[in-house]
Write an enzyme that holds these catalytic residues in place. Structure first.
Site, PDB file in Angstrom:
ATOM      1  N   SER A  40       1.026  -1.373  -0.102  1.00  0.00           N
ATOM      2  CA  SER A  40       0.313  -0.491  -0.204  1.00  0.00           C
ATOM      3  C   SER A  40       0.954   1.110   0.286  1.00  0.00           C
ATOM      4  O   SER A  40       2.636   1.424   0.447  1.00  0.00           O
ATOM      5  CB  SER A  40      -0.891  -0.272   1.164  1.00  0.00           C
ATOM      6  N   CYS A  41       0.282   2.384  -0.326  1.00  0.00           N
ATOM      7  CA  CYS A  41       0.493   3.961  -0.540  1.00  0.00           C
ATOM      8  C   CYS A  41       1.203   3.701   1.302  1.00  0.00           C
ATOM      9  O   CYS A  41       0.969   3.841   1.847  1.00  0.00           O
ATOM     10  CB  CYS A  41       0.090   4.688  -0.690  1.00  0.00           C
ATOM     11  N   PRO A  42       2.890   4.588   1.144  1.00  0.00           N
ATOM     12  CA  PRO A  42       3.281   4.993   0.009  1.00  0.00           C
ATOM     13  C   PRO A  42       4.757   3.749  -0.573  1.00  0.00           C
ATOM     14  O   PRO A  42       5.736   3.718  -1.390  1.00  0.00           O
ATOM     15  CB  PRO A  42       4.395   5.932   0.413  1.00  0.00           C
ATOM     16  N   ASP A  83      -1.882  -1.569  -5.755  1.00  0.00           N
ATOM     17  CA  ASP A  83      -2.830  -0.210  -4.901  1.00  0.00           C
ATOM     18  C   ASP A  83      -2.969   0.433  -5.827  1.00  0.00           C
ATOM     19  O   ASP A  83      -2.440   0.993  -6.831  1.00  0.00           O
ATOM     20  CB  ASP A  83      -1.666   0.549  -4.239  1.00  0.00           C
TER      21      ASP A  83
END
Length: 81
Positions: free
Chosen positions: A17-19, A44
């Site tokens: 997932s981000c980042p 994502d």
């Protein structure tokens, strides 16, 4: 229809997932020679926004991107020095 591209390296960021995908992308691009092509595989959805912005900001070329079944693929050519 997208063309088939042959990447010099592949970054598999599925499940991250981000980042994290963009942080990993930054390191992988740094390790490529100028003009090298990196394929990024991610799941994502935020990468649809983040990866193109990354390329614009740092001057790399987003050669191609596509999405199939929740998997996003990007081909990024590292800028020439």
């Amino acid at each position: 229809m997208n063309q088939i591209l042959s990447a010099d390296r592949t970054l598999d960021a599925t499940g991250l997932s981000c980042p994290e995908p963009v942080m990993m992308l930054h390191q992988h691009v740094r390790d490529l020679p100028a003009g090298g092509l990196l394929e990024v595989i991610a799941t994502d959805p935020s990468t649809r926004r983040d990866i193109p912005k990354f390329c614009v900001f740092l001057g790399h070329e987003l050669v191609q991107q596509d999405e199939e079944g929740g998997t996003y693929r990007y081909w990024i050519r590292k800028k020439s020095d």
